[in-house]
Design a protein around this motif. Structure first.
Motif, PDB file in Angstrom:
ATOM      1  N   ARG A  79       0.787  -1.232  -0.055  1.00  0.00           N
ATOM      2  CA  ARG A  79      -0.218   0.016   0.081  1.00  0.00           C
ATOM      3  C   ARG A  79       0.741   1.129   0.053  1.00  0.00           C
ATOM      4  O   ARG A  79       0.690   2.430  -0.811  1.00  0.00           O
ATOM      5  CB  ARG A  79      -0.895  -0.150   1.274  1.00  0.00           C
ATOM      6  CG  ARG A  79      -1.934   1.184   1.112  1.00  0.00           C
ATOM      7  CD  ARG A  79      -2.740   1.244   2.586  1.00  0.00           C
ATOM      8  NE  ARG A  79      -1.839   1.359   3.722  1.00  0.00           N
ATOM      9  CZ  ARG A  79      -1.293   2.517   4.073  1.00  0.00           C
ATOM     10  NH1 ARG A  79      -1.346   3.471   3.444  1.00  0.00           N
ATOM     11  NH2 ARG A  79      -0.619   2.350   5.355  1.00  0.00           N
ATOM     12  N   LYS A  80       1.765   1.195   0.918  1.00  0.00           N
ATOM     13  CA  LYS A  80       2.977   2.479   1.078  1.00  0.00           C
ATOM     14  C   LYS A  80       3.677   2.681  -0.467  1.00  0.00           C
ATOM     15  O   LYS A  80       3.908   3.890  -0.688  1.00  0.00           O
ATOM     16  CB  LYS A  80       3.559   2.370   2.415  1.00  0.00           C
ATOM     17  CG  LYS A  80       2.975   2.571   3.531  1.00  0.00           C
ATOM     18  CD  LYS A  80       3.812   2.373   4.809  1.00  0.00           C
ATOM     19  CE  LYS A  80       2.764   2.523   6.228  1.00  0.00           C
ATOM     20  NZ  LYS A  80       3.916   2.227   7.098  1.00  0.00           N
ATOM     21  N   ALA A  81       4.187   1.510  -0.899  1.00  0.00           N
ATOM     22  CA  ALA A  81       4.810   1.529  -2.087  1.00  0.00           C
ATOM     23  C   ALA A  81       4.236   2.083  -3.387  1.00  0.00           C
ATOM     24  O   ALA A  81       4.522   2.942  -4.119  1.00  0.00           O
ATOM     25  CB  ALA A  81       5.745   0.276  -2.189  1.00  0.00           C
ATOM     26  N   VAL A  82       3.094   1.651  -3.357  1.00  0.00           N
ATOM     27  CA  VAL A  82       2.142   2.025  -4.475  1.00  0.00           C
ATOM     28  C   VAL A  82       1.664   3.479  -4.475  1.00  0.00           C
ATOM     29  O   VAL A  82       1.959   4.177  -5.629  1.00  0.00           O
ATOM     30  CB  VAL A  82       0.881   1.239  -4.516  1.00  0.00           C
ATOM     31  CG1 VAL A  82      -0.124   1.832  -5.605  1.00  0.00           C
ATOM     32  CG2 VAL A  82       1.271  -0.392  -5.027  1.00  0.00           C
ATOM     33  N   GLU A  83       1.543   3.957  -3.200  1.00  0.00           N
ATOM     34  CA  GLU A  83       1.354   5.440  -3.005  1.00  0.00           C
ATOM     35  C   GLU A  83       2.566   6.006  -3.322  1.00  0.00           C
ATOM     36  O   GLU A  83       2.290   7.339  -3.983  1.00  0.00           O
ATOM     37  CB  GLU A  83       0.845   5.911  -1.522  1.00  0.00           C
ATOM     38  CG  GLU A  83      -0.459   5.258  -1.197  1.00  0.00           C
ATOM     39  CD  GLU A  83      -0.772   5.539   0.288  1.00  0.00           C
ATOM     40  OE1 GLU A  83       0.068   6.123   0.951  1.00  0.00           O
ATOM     41  OE2 GLU A  83      -1.796   5.209   0.716  1.00  0.00           O
ATOM     42  N   ARG A  85       5.276   4.994  -5.300  1.00  0.00           N
ATOM     43  CA  ARG A  85       6.074   4.732  -6.525  1.00  0.00           C
ATOM     44  C   ARG A  85       5.178   4.254  -7.705  1.00  0.00           C
ATOM     45  O   ARG A  85       5.789   4.100  -8.979  1.00  0.00           O
ATOM     46  CB  ARG A  85       7.186   3.787  -6.214  1.00  0.00           C
ATOM     47  CG  ARG A  85       8.362   4.197  -5.320  1.00  0.00           C
ATOM     48  CD  ARG A  85       9.348   3.001  -5.331  1.00  0.00           C
ATOM     49  NE  ARG A  85      10.163   3.170  -4.194  1.00  0.00           N
ATOM     50  CZ  ARG A  85      10.029   2.759  -3.006  1.00  0.00           C
ATOM     51  NH1 ARG A  85       8.932   1.632  -2.769  1.00  0.00           N
ATOM     52  NH2 ARG A  85      10.923   2.958  -2.088  1.00  0.00           N
ATOM     53  N   GLY A  86       4.053   4.223  -7.490  1.00  0.00           N
ATOM     54  CA  GLY A  86       3.217   3.700  -8.484  1.00  0.00           C
ATOM     55  C   GLY A  86       3.166   2.262  -8.482  1.00  0.00           C
ATOM     56  O   GLY A  86       3.167   1.556  -7.518  1.00  0.00           O
ATOM     57  N   LEU A  87       2.617   1.676  -9.597  1.00  0.00           N
ATOM     58  CA  LEU A  87       2.440   0.077  -9.798  1.00  0.00           C
ATOM     59  C   LEU A  87       3.594  -0.662  -9.444  1.00  0.00           C
ATOM     60  O   LEU A  87       3.370  -1.602  -8.946  1.00  0.00           O
ATOM     61  CB  LEU A  87       1.980  -0.014 -11.076  1.00  0.00           C
ATOM     62  CG  LEU A  87       1.230  -1.563 -11.357  1.00  0.00           C
ATOM     63  CD1 LEU A  87       0.157  -1.907 -10.385  1.00  0.00           C
ATOM     64  CD2 LEU A  87       0.867  -1.550 -12.888  1.00  0.00           C
ATOM     65  N   ILE A  88       4.884  -0.124  -9.988  1.00  0.00           N
ATOM     66  CA  ILE A  88       6.174  -0.818  -9.443  1.00  0.00           C
ATOM     67  C   ILE A  88       6.193  -1.251  -8.119  1.00  0.00           C
ATOM     68  O   ILE A  88       6.768  -2.124  -7.493  1.00  0.00           O
ATOM     69  CB  ILE A  88       7.493  -0.016 -10.116  1.00  0.00           C
ATOM     70  CG1 ILE A  88       8.490  -1.066 -10.147  1.00  0.00           C
ATOM     71  CG2 ILE A  88       7.705   1.093  -9.293  1.00  0.00           C
ATOM     72  CD1 ILE A  88       8.399  -2.085 -11.006  1.00  0.00           C
ATOM     73  N   GLY A  89       5.647  -0.236  -7.057  1.00  0.00           N
ATOM     74  CA  GLY A  89       5.503  -0.562  -5.852  1.00  0.00           C
ATOM     75  C   GLY A  89       5.094  -1.723  -5.353  1.00  0.00           C
ATOM     76  O   GLY A  89       5.468  -2.366  -4.246  1.00  0.00           O
ATOM     77  N   ALA A  90       4.121  -2.364  -6.063  1.00  0.00           N
ATOM     78  CA  ALA A  90       3.260  -3.796  -5.719  1.00  0.00           C
ATOM     79  C   ALA A  90       4.458  -4.618  -5.586  1.00  0.00           C
ATOM     80  O   ALA A  90       4.406  -5.836  -4.844  1.00  0.00           O
ATOM     81  CB  ALA A  90       2.540  -4.000  -6.639  1.00  0.00           C
ATOM     82  N   LEU A  91       5.510  -4.540  -6.468  1.00  0.00           N
ATOM     83  CA  LEU A  91       6.659  -5.434  -6.475  1.00  0.00           C
ATOM     84  C   LEU A  91       7.748  -5.309  -5.371  1.00  0.00           C
ATOM     85  O   LEU A  91       8.175  -6.120  -4.785  1.00  0.00           O
ATOM     86  CB  LEU A  91       7.319  -5.766  -7.875  1.00  0.00           C
ATOM     87  CG  LEU A  91       6.469  -5.887  -9.093  1.00  0.00           C
ATOM     88  CD1 LEU A  91       7.119  -5.855 -10.149  1.00  0.00           C
ATOM     89  CD2 LEU A  91       5.775  -7.464  -8.890  1.00  0.00           C
TER      90      LEU A  91
END
Length: 122
Positions: A79-83, A85-91
């Motif tokens: 959740r934090k990384a997607v906020e 960095r965007g979609l790459i944060g899911a990885l």
């Protein structure tokens, strides 16, 4: 008194989660590995839906130490990384969020391997 109350809540919630897992082990044909995996997935789902955070706020380590807490940690990292960095944060989010625990587990494993010999059970 506040510390004692926090300890009791953590023990009660953590003990309940462990007792449920033990009941699954004793009463079903599920293997312990499947139960543990189910706990992680349940933590991810409950964390993603926002339902695990109130339990963490209530029980503290009683909710974050069991494997459901690891799943919750992964969902929060995503959740934090997607906020940020965007979609790459899911990885990258789960690895970033759990890197400290993973590093500690690997370090403990290396230390244990230096002091103990592994062998198959008889």
């Amino acid at each position: 008194m506040e510390l004692l109350t926090a300890l009791i809540r953590a023990f009660a919630v953590g003990g309940f989660l462990c007792a449920v897992a033990q009941i699954f082990i004793d009463r079903t044909r599920l293997t312990p590995a499947r139960i543990l995996t189910g706990y992680v997935v349940t933590g991810v789902l409950l964390g993603a839906l926002g339902l695990y955070k109130p339990l963490v706020d209530f029980a503290g380590a009683g909710a974050t130490v069991p494997l459901t807490g690891f799943g919750y940690l992964i969902s929060e990292g995503v959740r934090k990384a997607v906020e940020e960095r965007g979609l790459i944060g899911a990885l990258t989010g789960p690895l970033t969020a759990a890197s400290g625990g993973i590093a500690a587990a690997l370090g403990a494993g290396v230390l244990a391997s230096l002091f103990f010999d592994s062998r198959a059970k008889d």
